[in-house]
Design a protein around this motif. Structure first.
Motif, short mmCIF file in Angstrom:
data_model
loop_
_atom_site.label_atom_id
_atom_site.label_comp_id
_atom_site.label_asym_id
_atom_site.label_seq_id
_atom_site.Cartn_x
_atom_site.Cartn_y
_atom_site.Cartn_z
N MET A 54 -8.90 4.20 2.49
CA MET A 54 -8.04 3.03 2.54
C MET A 54 -7.68 2.61 3.98
N ASN A 55 -8.34 3.22 4.98
CA ASN A 55 -8.08 2.91 6.39
C ASN A 55 -6.63 3.21 6.77
N ILE A 56 -6.15 4.38 6.33
CA ILE A 56 -4.77 4.79 6.59
C ILE A 56 -4.79 6.19 7.19
N SER A 77 2.71 6.60 6.79
CA SER A 77 1.35 6.06 6.72
C SER A 77 1.26 4.79 7.55
N VAL A 78 0.24 4.72 8.39
CA VAL A 78 -0.04 3.52 9.19
C VAL A 78 -1.53 3.25 9.13
N PHE A 79 -1.91 2.07 9.54
CA PHE A 79 -3.32 1.70 9.54
C PHE A 79 -4.05 2.36 10.70
N CYS A 80 -5.27 2.80 10.43
CA CYS A 80 -6.10 3.36 11.51
C CYS A 80 -6.58 2.27 12.45
N LYS A 81 -6.95 1.13 11.90
CA LYS A 81 -7.44 0.00 12.68
C LYS A 81 -6.68 -1.24 12.25
N PRO A 82 -6.54 -2.21 13.13
CA PRO A 82 -5.84 -3.44 12.75
C PRO A 82 -6.56 -4.15 11.62
N GLN A 83 -5.77 -4.69 10.70
CA GLN A 83 -6.33 -5.36 9.55
C GLN A 83 -6.68 -6.80 9.89
N ASN A 84 -7.89 -7.19 9.53
CA ASN A 84 -8.34 -8.56 9.74
C ASN A 84 -8.02 -9.40 8.50
N ILE A 85 -7.53 -10.58 8.73
CA ILE A 85 -7.20 -11.47 7.63
C ILE A 85 -8.47 -12.16 7.15
N ARG A 86 -8.79 -11.98 5.89
CA ARG A 86 -9.97 -12.59 5.32
C ARG A 86 -9.62 -13.98 4.79
N GLU A 87 -10.34 -14.97 5.26
CA GLU A 87 -10.10 -16.33 4.83
C GLU A 87 -11.08 -16.66 3.71
N VAL A 88 -10.60 -16.54 2.48
CA VAL A 88 -11.40 -16.83 1.30
C VAL A 88 -10.77 -18.03 0.60
N GLY A 89 -11.58 -19.07 0.37
CA GLY A 89 -11.07 -20.27 -0.26
C GLY A 89 -10.63 -20.02 -1.69
N PHE A 90 -9.55 -20.68 -2.10
CA PHE A 90 -9.07 -20.53 -3.46
C PHE A 90 -10.04 -21.14 -4.46
N PRO A 102 3.11 -2.56 8.76
CA PRO A 102 3.45 -1.89 7.50
C PRO A 102 2.25 -1.81 6.56
N VAL A 103 2.10 -0.66 5.93
CA VAL A 103 1.02 -0.45 4.98
C VAL A 103 1.50 -0.88 3.60
N LEU A 104 0.66 -1.58 2.88
CA LEU A 104 1.04 -2.03 1.56
C LEU A 104 1.33 -0.85 0.65
N ARG A 105 2.28 -1.04 -0.24
CA ARG A 105 2.64 0.03 -1.18
C ARG A 105 1.46 0.40 -2.07
N ILE A 106 0.73 -0.62 -2.51
CA ILE A 106 -0.40 -0.36 -3.39
C ILE A 106 -1.48 0.45 -2.68
N SER A 107 -1.64 0.25 -1.38
CA SER A 107 -2.63 1.03 -0.63
C SER A 107 -2.22 2.50 -0.55
N GLN A 108 -0.94 2.76 -0.35
CA GLN A 108 -0.47 4.14 -0.30
C GLN A 108 -0.60 4.82 -1.66
N LEU A 109 -0.29 4.11 -2.73
CA LEU A 109 -0.42 4.68 -4.07
C LEU A 109 -1.88 4.90 -4.43
N ASP A 110 -2.75 3.98 -4.02
CA ASP A 110 -4.18 4.17 -4.27
C ASP A 110 -4.71 5.40 -3.54
N ALA A 111 -4.22 5.63 -2.33
CA ALA A 111 -4.65 6.81 -1.58
C ALA A 111 -4.23 8.10 -2.30
#
Length: 305
Positions: A81-83, A175-188, A13-22
């Motif tokens: 947006m990679n969509i 709307s779907v992703f063109c490529k699989p999304q990688n999870i970014r591991e960023v420390g809090f 599923p594509v995030l709602r915010i990504s679709q609205l940004d597009a």
């Protein structure tokens, strides 16, 4: 990567915010293209494009559609947006591009719909016949129903996250992703530190223009070097009258502000106009009255070593 991962990588599923940004990026691109196009006609007769503006806009949007949706199954905003669009009517889980009919109907609903709305508006505005009045009422009713349907579709989109526009829902394109999304591991800890420093920097940018650096410097210097007295003799003025207390040069049209120091007229006047609470940078005295240097002081005393 297994076959199951390949089949589901495009169905995440594509995030709602990504679709609205597009969608917002698409609108910004259209405005940019139209502004650049109108700049080409600045040297021509004013109002040259006004008569054919709906047709020219439709041609430009059709040109964009040809090299985005028709060839890449994605708008410019979606590409950023990679969509991309997927044929939601297909029964398979694998990615299926849009069919030609879907692409053509997309152009008719978006490009043709906006052209028809603008052209009908110009037509009804220039004709006030009774026959056009009924057509205008029917057109306004249809436009109102479409706007209401778009609102209902948007509310459903906010709930389910699919089909951001009414055109997408009617044509069955998702709307779907063109490529699989990688999870970014960023420390809090890193994120909190960055947010803290950004907030502190914005606070300083807001606060620094409000601080009178000159007055603060004078106040600190008055604290560090206490004044023993307030001499007002002509000898003291002659001693301090060899240079302006602001610019450090020989004072031009020397003036005083009530203390023993001398200023150029333009230096002290501009500083006082900039800050009504201007104080002497040497002793911290506030401006009482701006007066020229006393005439009793002889230039020989001022020039004396």
């Amino acid at each position: 990567m297994s076959s199951n991962e390949k089949n589901t990588e495009h169905t995440n599923p594509v995030l709602r915010i990504s679709q609205l940004d597009a969608l917002e990026l698409n609108k910004a691109l259209e405005q940019l293209v139209w502004s650049q196009f109108t700049h080409c006609f600045h040297g021509f007769k004013p109002g040259l494009l006004a008569r054919f503006e709906p047709e020219v806009k439709a041609f430009l949007w059709l040109f964009l559609w040809r090299f985005t949706i028709y060839s890449k199954n994605a708008t410019v905003g979606q590409s950023i947006m990679n969509i991309q669009y997927k044929n939601d009517y297909s029964q398979t889980q694998k990615y299926q591009p849009l069919s030609k009919n879907q692409k053509l109907w997309y152009a008719i609903c978006t490009v043709g719909g906006r052209w028809l709305e603008e052209r009908c508006y110009d037509l009804f505005r220039n004709h006030h016949l009774a026959s056009f009045y009924k057509i205008k009422q029917c057109t306004n009713l249809i436009v109102g129903l479409l706007k209401l349907s778009s609102l209902v579709n948007f509310l459903i989109f906010l709930q389910k996250g699919k089909f951001a526009t009414l055109t997408e829902r009617l044509l069955g394109i998702r709307s779907v992703f063109c490529k699989p999304q990688n999870i970014r591991e960023v420390g809090f800890e890193y994120m909190n530190r960055e947010l803290l420093w950004h907030g502190f920097a914005e606070f300083l940018i807001f606060l620094l223009p409000l601080i009178n650096i000159q007055k603060l410097k004078a106040k600190l210097s008055s604290w560090c070097i206490p004044i023993t007295g307030v001499p007002n003799s002509d000898d003291t003025l002659a001693t301090h009258g060899k240079e302006c207390s602001l610019c450090g040069e020989w004072p031009t049209m020397p003036h005083t502000i009530g203390c023993v120091h001398v200023f150029c007229y333009y230096c002290v006047k501009s500083s006082y106009l900039f800050d009504m609470y201007f104080t002497c940078p040497k002793c911290g005295t506030e401006v009482r009255n701006l007066q020229p240097l006393k005439s009793g002081i002889e230039m020989s005393e001022v020039n004396a070593p």
